[in-house]
Design a protein around this motif. Structure first.
Motif, PDB file in Angstrom:
ATOM      1  N   HIS A 120      38.644   4.246 -35.144  1.00 58.33           N
ATOM      2  CA  HIS A 120      38.155   2.951 -34.374  1.00 58.33           C
ATOM      3  C   HIS A 120      36.535   3.082 -34.583  1.00 58.33           C
ATOM      4  O   HIS A 120      36.030   1.867 -34.935  1.00 58.33           O
ATOM      5  CB  HIS A 120      38.389   2.935 -32.778  1.00 58.33           C
ATOM      6  N   GLU A 121      36.015   4.041 -34.290  1.00 56.40           N
ATOM      7  CA  GLU A 121      34.357   4.179 -34.536  1.00 56.40           C
ATOM      8  C   GLU A 121      33.823   4.060 -35.901  1.00 56.40           C
ATOM      9  O   GLU A 121      32.887   3.177 -36.010  1.00 56.40           O
ATOM     10  CB  GLU A 121      33.989   5.444 -33.853  1.00 56.40           C
ATOM     11  N   HIS A 123      33.829   0.305 -36.607  1.00 52.65           N
ATOM     12  CA  HIS A 123      32.271  -0.166 -36.176  1.00 52.65           C
ATOM     13  C   HIS A 123      31.440  -0.217 -37.366  1.00 52.65           C
ATOM     14  O   HIS A 123      30.815  -1.092 -37.694  1.00 52.65           O
ATOM     15  CB  HIS A 123      32.098   0.303 -34.935  1.00 52.65           C
ATOM     16  N   HIS A 150      35.163  -6.410 -30.081  1.00 54.39           N
ATOM     17  CA  HIS A 150      36.380  -5.948 -30.237  1.00 54.39           C
ATOM     18  C   HIS A 150      37.471  -6.824 -29.854  1.00 54.39           C
ATOM     19  O   HIS A 150      36.909  -8.194 -29.507  1.00 54.39           O
ATOM     20  CB  HIS A 150      36.727  -4.826 -28.804  1.00 54.39           C
TER      21      HIS A 150
END
Ligand code: ZN
Length: 540
Positions: free
Chosen positions: A192-193, A196, A428
């Motif tokens: 997930h990170e 980004h 998100h």
């Protein structure tokens, strides 16, 4: 333009603890942690979930490297992507805090290959589009040329599970997306990170409406506000501030996400109340709480009883044993309410929103003692059910047409809560998407980022990333996609071969078998199969 983190000091490049010859496609991890801490933590650890590390630090490096391999096997770039990593402590309290934070380290505009002029691209994407490293570093910089040329930075909270920091939870470093309930799956969180950092974020401050450096970024050119019909890139700062909190009206209009979302998302499920007649009907609800078990239709079938006290901030004193309790949001945390319902014997809990005129709310918070499932309902619906005292539920029924996560205009909703959550708002997917997506703002145990990134890759393609399957530094997949249209990463089973095979021969036959099945399914060419097979043969 450059975002700086001057407090950081240079670290060593980490070795990659994989049996493949090197990590795939040009990702390099730079360890910022000092000796004995974070990635260098010497505390003994037991191998778990395919992660063979025998110290905490080793397991962190192995899991971190797996995430780099997975994205590296999917995204096409001829330029090394440098990721700065740290596992040092981050802000937290006993009951909550920051798991991780990450982002692009630099941005670029008007470079060769930029599709949109005067628009910021995250460094890794800009480099891949340009075909060379646009910012290799400034030798005069006090923090060192190497780090200056970094592309992505990712911090993880090494303190979780220690006294005073999200107590009761710890990181799970297995590589199989199979974390036990009380643990937080590191691989899912890092996938997930890292997303980004690769471009799944805008560069806007939603509290002020201000753009970074006064410029548009590539992400906001795909963000649309249904209420005004404008893209965020077309808005004034005041318009951005207003749009950022229009829950349910902010959508992603990129063509790849829009085309694939209906094939990945489920139809909306509704809570079906059958009696009394005054409240009978179908109710929108939201599951996916970050605590408790997965909500099932069976768990929410039966009597629904309003809790006493109705805020659920003390153990419920009325007869809810074996029933579904309903309590109201406010005063204490969601997980506290769920635990209080559970302590009174409830088999499931509904938490009614308390903000006038709003729908179900995403529920964060952690407590490993909560084992019952929780869902939320909107304020008006919740008030009606609470006023009824006891009602009868027939569980969840699918809506005939509505898809969970899509707005009325058919586009996927972005997260836009009525109060700006800086860093979360707009960067998100909305929490209403079902099944839960990797890029929703709350981590849920249902994610399987060890092999599937659902719609994340479609968004990357929208902002300009090219994809192909590649392995271990041989970008072999000309003409082949890196993942299926449902987000299944083609190379993931090869990494599992690497984890589990006892010998080089076992590894090669495991790999060849997987490549053959991809070839037979028409997903890769014969040439790609051959090249990847040679790459794999050089490994182990
Ligand atoms: Zn996030």
């Amino acid at each position: 333009m450059k975002k700086t983190f001057k407090a950081l000091c240079a670290g060593a490049i980490l070795g990659v603890a994989s049996m493949l010859p090197a990590q795939a496609a040009n990702f390099t991890l730079v360890n910022l942690d000092p000796p004995g801490i974070g990635f260098n933590d010497p505390a003994p650890a037991t191998p778990v979930g395919g992660n063979p590390g025998t110290t905490v630090g080793q397991q962190r490096i192995i899991a971190y490297s797996r995430a780099l391999q997975l994205w590296g096997s999917v995204l096409k770039s001829d330029v090394q992507i440098i990721v700065l990593g740290s596992f040092s402590p981050l802000t937290c309290t006993a009951t909550g805090g920051t798991l991780a934070q990450a982002g692009a380290y630099n941005g670029e505009l008007n470079f060769p290959g930029a599709a949109v002029a005067n628009t910021i691209y995250p460094e890794a994407l800009a480099n891949s589009l340009a075909g060379f490293d646009l910012y290799t570093g400034d030798p005069a910089s006090p923090d060192g040329a190497f780090i200056d040329g970094a592309d992505i930075i990712a911090f993880f909270n090494g303190n979780i599970g220690t006294p005073g920091c999200i107590e009761g939870s710890t990181w799970y470093y297995g590589l199989d997306s199979n974390a036990p309930a009380a643990k937080t799956d590191f691989l899912n969180v890092f996938m997930h990170e890292l997303s980004h950092g690769l471009g799944f974020a805008n560069w806007v401050n939603e509290q002020t409406g201000a753009r970074a450096g006064g410029l548009n970024d590539i992400y906001m050119t795909f963000q649309k506000d249904i209420a005004t019909g404008k893209l965020w890139s077309q808005m004034t700062a005041a318009e951005i501030r207003a749009a950022a909190i229009r829950d349910g009206q902010e959508v992603w209009v990129g063509p790849n996400v829009t085309a694939r979302a209906p094939g990945i998302l489920d139809r909306v499920k509704l809570l079906t109340i059958t009696a009394p007649a005054a409240v009978a009907g179908q109710y929108d609800f939201l599951g996916g709480a970050s605590f408790g078990s997965v909500p099932t239709s069976a768990a929410f079938t039966g009597d629904v009883v309003a809790g006493v006290p109705v805020d659920g901030c003390a153990p419920l004193s009325n007869a809810v044993a074996g029933k579904v309790a309903i309590v109201r949001r406010g005063t204490c945390g969601f997980a506290v309410k769920a635990l209080n319902a559970q302590l009174a014997g409830a088999k499931a809990v509904i938490i009614a929103n308390n903000v006038a005129g709003t729908g179900p709310v995403g529920m964060g918070g952690t407590d490993p003692n909560v084992t019952i499932p929780a869902i939320s309902v909107g304020t008006n619906d919740g008030n009606n059910l609470i006023a009824a005292g006891t009602s009868a539920s027939a569980g969840f029924q699918p809506h005939p047409t509505r898809i969970a996560g899509l707005a009325s205009d058919g586009h996927l909703r972005l997260y836009a809560p009525t109060v700006v959550a800086l860093g979360s708002t707009a960067s998100h997917w909305d929490v209403v998407a079902e099944p839960s997506l990797l890029m929703e703002p709350f981590n849920t145990p249902l994610l399987e980022a060890s092999h599937n990134v659902d719609l994340t890759l479609a968004l990357f393609e929208d902002i300009g990333w090219k994809t192909e399957i590649s392995l271990a530094g041989c970008g072999a997949g000309s003409g082949s996609r890196g993942a299926s249209l449902t987000g299944e990463i083609y190379a993931a089973p090869i990494f599992v071969c690497s984890d589990t095979a006892a010998t080089k021969g076992d590894f090669q036959s495991c790999t060849v078998q997987h490549l053959s099945s991809l070839r037979n399914a028409g997903l890769i060419s014969g040439a790609t199969k051959g090249t990847l097979g040679v790459c794999a043969a050089n490994g182990k």
